[in-house]
Design an enzyme around this catalytic site. Sequence first.
Site, short mmCIF file in Angstrom:
data_model
loop_
_atom_site.label_atom_id
_atom_site.label_comp_id
_atom_site.label_asym_id
_atom_site.label_seq_id
_atom_site.Cartn_x
_atom_site.Cartn_y
_atom_site.Cartn_z
N CYS A 82 -8.84 -6.76 -5.68
CA CYS A 82 -7.57 -6.99 -5.00
C CYS A 82 -7.00 -5.62 -4.63
O CYS A 82 -7.71 -4.76 -4.13
CB CYS A 82 -6.62 -7.78 -5.89
N ARG A 132 -3.11 -8.25 4.85
CA ARG A 132 -3.49 -6.99 4.21
C ARG A 132 -4.98 -6.74 4.40
O ARG A 132 -5.40 -5.61 4.69
CB ARG A 132 -3.14 -7.00 2.72
#
Length: 275
Positions: free
Chosen positions: A233, A174
């Site tokens: 995050c 990611r």
Amino acid sequence: MVKPIIQPLDLIELVKANDVVIIDAGNVVSYGMQHLKGAKHIDLNTDMANVPDNAAKGGRHPLPDPVSFGAVLGRLGIKPHSHVVVYDDKNGALSAARFWWMLKAAGHKNVQVLNGGVTAAAKAGFPLSDLVELSEPAAPYVFTQWQLPQAYIDDVEKAADNSMKIIDVRAAARFRGETEPLDAIAGHIPGAINVPYETNLDADGFFLEPEILAQKYLEVLGDTNTKDVIVHCGSGVTACHALLAIDYAGLPLPRLYVGSWSEWSGRGKTVAVGE
């Protein structure tokens, strides 16, 4: 002040001798199937976040206001003197670490995350239940502002251009922009470094020993003061897993960017890909 992590056997002994509030911060379906006996459930989307209609407005899981969260704590029977132990079914990364951070940010002292979660506790002999646990409500928990350090999108934008460090705890794929299962745009904040939250755990899903975590994060931080470190995050949840590990390591807590990648990418900010 208690350590931020509690071991399953220690929880069993603690329950025998003390009045402990156990919180299940995992998936509500999993809770309905099996949870630690006596545990009350808390929901990420309805109890621990003020979910917006657009993630660009503070990310996918912005913090609720103190009054709303205080009402949730009261509903769960949590009082200022309560000893609280929280767990989830993803080694603390689903929501348990976020609840730990929020309760500490409310000024609460005695809160711990269960190492290994429900699986480890069951193996240690903690009884399980599939019954919905009803708590004896307490008065709303009163606090007026979040008391742990935070960063906001303007702070992050400035940090990318100076000596501050931005830590992204998402999975490496990611971070590199190779995949993005949750947000509209793949990639990462320019200047961020990737320290996946899973690296806080050993092969069995338990947190690494504090000394190992301290060595790991001191190498990452170098000589940067933690007040100049921002952790994020996707939506301000798993970032708390890193903050929990840093606290367990005995290091001062960095700043949490709650909006995280979901807000940054939703605002159309500059995106980086690759390492």
